[in-house]
Structures are given as structure tokens and as C-alpha cells.
Design a protein around this motif. Structure first.
Motif, PDB file in Angstrom:
ATOM      1  N   ILE A  85      28.359  35.616  65.540  1.00  0.00           N
ATOM      2  CA  ILE A  85      28.694  36.955  66.021  1.00  0.00           C
ATOM      3  C   ILE A  85      29.964  37.496  65.385  1.00  0.00           C
ATOM      4  O   ILE A  85      30.339  38.633  65.613  1.00  0.00           O
ATOM      5  N   LEU A  86      30.605  36.675  64.571  1.00  0.00           N
ATOM      6  CA  LEU A  86      31.838  37.098  63.902  1.00  0.00           C
ATOM      7  C   LEU A  86      31.614  38.335  63.040  1.00  0.00           C
ATOM      8  O   LEU A  86      32.448  39.228  62.987  1.00  0.00           O
ATOM      9  N   TYR A  87      30.489  38.416  62.373  1.00  0.00           N
ATOM     10  CA  TYR A  87      30.229  39.516  61.441  1.00  0.00           C
ATOM     11  C   TYR A  87      29.476  40.686  62.068  1.00  0.00           C
ATOM     12  O   TYR A  87      29.379  41.737  61.465  1.00  0.00           O
ATOM     13  N   ARG A  88      28.923  40.519  63.252  1.00  0.00           N
ATOM     14  CA  ARG A  88      28.113  41.572  63.854  1.00  0.00           C
ATOM     15  C   ARG A  88      28.943  42.834  64.079  1.00  0.00           C
ATOM     16  O   ARG A  88      30.040  42.790  64.624  1.00  0.00           O
ATOM     17  N   GLY A  89      28.423  43.962  63.620  1.00  0.00           N
ATOM     18  CA  GLY A  89      29.111  45.236  63.778  1.00  0.00           C
ATOM     19  C   GLY A  89      30.048  45.594  62.644  1.00  0.00           C
ATOM     20  O   GLY A  89      30.574  46.702  62.608  1.00  0.00           O
ATOM     21  N   LEU A  90      30.252  44.685  61.711  1.00  0.00           N
ATOM     22  CA  LEU A  90      31.141  44.947  60.577  1.00  0.00           C
ATOM     23  C   LEU A  90      30.541  46.033  59.686  1.00  0.00           C
ATOM     24  O   LEU A  90      29.391  45.936  59.268  1.00  0.00           O
ATOM     25  N   CYS A  91      31.288  47.088  59.426  1.00  0.00           N
ATOM     26  CA  CYS A  91      30.832  48.174  58.566  1.00  0.00           C
ATOM     27  C   CYS A  91      31.123  47.800  57.113  1.00  0.00           C
ATOM     28  O   CYS A  91      32.271  47.607  56.735  1.00  0.00           O
ATOM     29  N   LEU A  92      30.074  47.702  56.318  1.00  0.00           N
ATOM     30  CA  LEU A  92      30.216  47.294  54.930  1.00  0.00           C
ATOM     31  C   LEU A  92      30.433  48.459  53.984  1.00  0.00           C
ATOM     32  O   LEU A  92      31.108  48.327  52.974  1.00  0.00           O
ATOM     33  N   ALA A  93      29.803  49.593  54.281  1.00  0.00           N
ATOM     34  CA  ALA A  93      29.926  50.764  53.405  1.00  0.00           C
ATOM     35  C   ALA A  93      29.570  52.011  54.191  1.00  0.00           C
ATOM     36  O   ALA A  93      28.826  51.949  55.167  1.00  0.00           O
ATOM     37  N   LYS A  94      30.108  53.143  53.743  1.00  0.00           N
ATOM     38  CA  LYS A  94      29.749  54.409  54.374  1.00  0.00           C
ATOM     39  C   LYS A  94      29.990  55.550  53.409  1.00  0.00           C
ATOM     40  O   LYS A  94      30.776  55.439  52.458  1.00  0.00           O
ATOM     41  N   ASN A  95      29.288  56.622  53.644  1.00  0.00           N
ATOM     42  CA  ASN A  95      29.552  57.869  52.944  1.00  0.00           C
ATOM     43  C   ASN A  95      29.645  58.956  54.011  1.00  0.00           C
ATOM     44  O   ASN A  95      29.823  58.637  55.188  1.00  0.00           O
ATOM     45  N   ASP A  96      29.523  60.209  53.642  1.00  0.00           N
ATOM     46  CA  ASP A  96      29.668  61.286  54.622  1.00  0.00           C
ATOM     47  C   ASP A  96      28.547  61.312  55.651  1.00  0.00           C
ATOM     48  O   ASP A  96      28.703  61.892  56.720  1.00  0.00           O
ATOM     49  N   TYR A  97      27.401  60.702  55.337  1.00  0.00           N
ATOM     50  CA  TYR A  97      26.222  60.835  56.184  1.00  0.00           C
ATOM     51  C   TYR A  97      25.697  59.528  56.762  1.00  0.00           C
ATOM     52  O   TYR A  97      25.002  59.534  57.766  1.00  0.00           O
ATOM     53  N   PHE A  98      26.021  58.398  56.139  1.00  0.00           N
ATOM     54  CA  PHE A  98      25.456  57.120  56.548  1.00  0.00           C
ATOM     55  C   PHE A  98      26.523  56.032  56.603  1.00  0.00           C
ATOM     56  O   PHE A  98      27.533  56.112  55.912  1.00  0.00           O
ATOM     57  N   ALA A  99      26.267  55.020  57.426  1.00  0.00           N
ATOM     58  CA  ALA A  99      27.132  53.848  57.514  1.00  0.00           C
ATOM     59  C   ALA A  99      26.246  52.605  57.542  1.00  0.00           C
ATOM     60  O   ALA A  99      25.239  52.576  58.251  1.00  0.00           O
ATOM     61  N   ALA A 100      26.614  51.590  56.776  1.00  0.00           N
ATOM     62  CA  ALA A 100      25.868  50.334  56.733  1.00  0.00           C
ATOM     63  C   ALA A 100      26.645  49.287  57.524  1.00  0.00           C
ATOM     64  O   ALA A 100      27.796  48.982  57.210  1.00  0.00           O
ATOM     65  N   LYS A 101      26.001  48.760  58.573  1.00  0.00           N
ATOM     66  CA  LYS A 101      26.656  47.773  59.431  1.00  0.00           C
ATOM     67  C   LYS A 101      25.796  46.515  59.518  1.00  0.00           C
ATOM     68  O   LYS A 101      24.575  46.584  59.461  1.00  0.00           O
ATOM     69  N   ILE A 102      26.465  45.391  59.706  1.00  0.00           N
ATOM     70  CA  ILE A 102      25.749  44.131  59.913  1.00  0.00           C
ATOM     71  C   ILE A 102      25.254  44.110  61.353  1.00  0.00           C
ATOM     72  O   ILE A 102      26.032  44.251  62.292  1.00  0.00           O
ATOM     73  N   SER A 103      23.947  43.953  61.511  1.00  0.00           N
ATOM     74  CA  SER A 103      23.390  43.912  62.857  1.00  0.00           C
ATOM     75  C   SER A 103      23.111  42.493  63.326  1.00  0.00           C
ATOM     76  O   SER A 103      23.053  42.226  64.516  1.00  0.00           O
TER      77      SER A 103
END
Length: 96
Positions: A7-25
């Protein structure tokens, strides 16, 4: 081998732009490997838009690759046609 969720990595945002965000689920450690599930969310409604997963070393040596791969995926996405439209937000709330 024993599989355990990390669970250490869960929710960590890896990348984002103005419209999208990539998170570890989800992240799962299995031996020396870690399986990551990445979800790309829309930033106006926080709906899941796309997902992908990959394996890397649990030691963290490949963490830079996580960010590079997520950034590559997010940067390919353009502004959605229905960005910040009121009906889209209402539909997203109703679906939750």
C-alpha cells in the motif's frame, strides 16, 4: 513465493497534464518483482479514463521508468470533447 499487496505506492501520482492524472491504484510485491496497476483519471470528474499495468523490480531501481511510462501515456491524451461540461460532471456523480 508469498504475494503481498504494497500500500506504500497506492495513490501515488506518476504524471499529469491539464486534463488527466495517472495514479497507482494497485501494487503487488511478488518475490523481487512488483506489479503496478496505473489508472488515468480525468481531472474534471475524476472518472477512470484508461488503465495499464507493468512489472518492475521491487527494489525501486525501476521507479524512474514508472514515471516515464506514465508521462508518455498522459501526454498522448488531448483535451476531452466534453471537458468541464455540467452534464458530464452530473453523470459522473450519479455513476458513483
Amino acid at each position: 513465493m508469498i504475494e503481498k499487496e504494497n500500500i506504500l505506492y497506492r495513490g501515488l501520482c506518476l504524471a499529469k497534464n491539464d486534463y488527466f492524472a495517472a495514479k497507482i491504484s494497485y501494487s503487488c510485491v511478488f518475490g523481487i518483482n512488483i506489479d503496478l496497476s496505473i489508472v488515468i483519471y480525468r481531472k474534471d470528474t475524476w472518472e477512470s479514463y484508461k488503465s495499464f499495468y507493468f512489472k518492475s523490480l521491487a527494489s525501486g531501481a525501476d521507479q524512474k521508468e514508472w514515471f516515464k511510462k506514465a508521462e508518455k501515456m498522459v501526454m498522448q491524451l488531448d483535451k476531452p470533447e466534453d471537458w468541464k461540461r455540467p452534464h458530464r460532471y452530473c453523470l459522473a456523480l450519479y455513476a458513483k
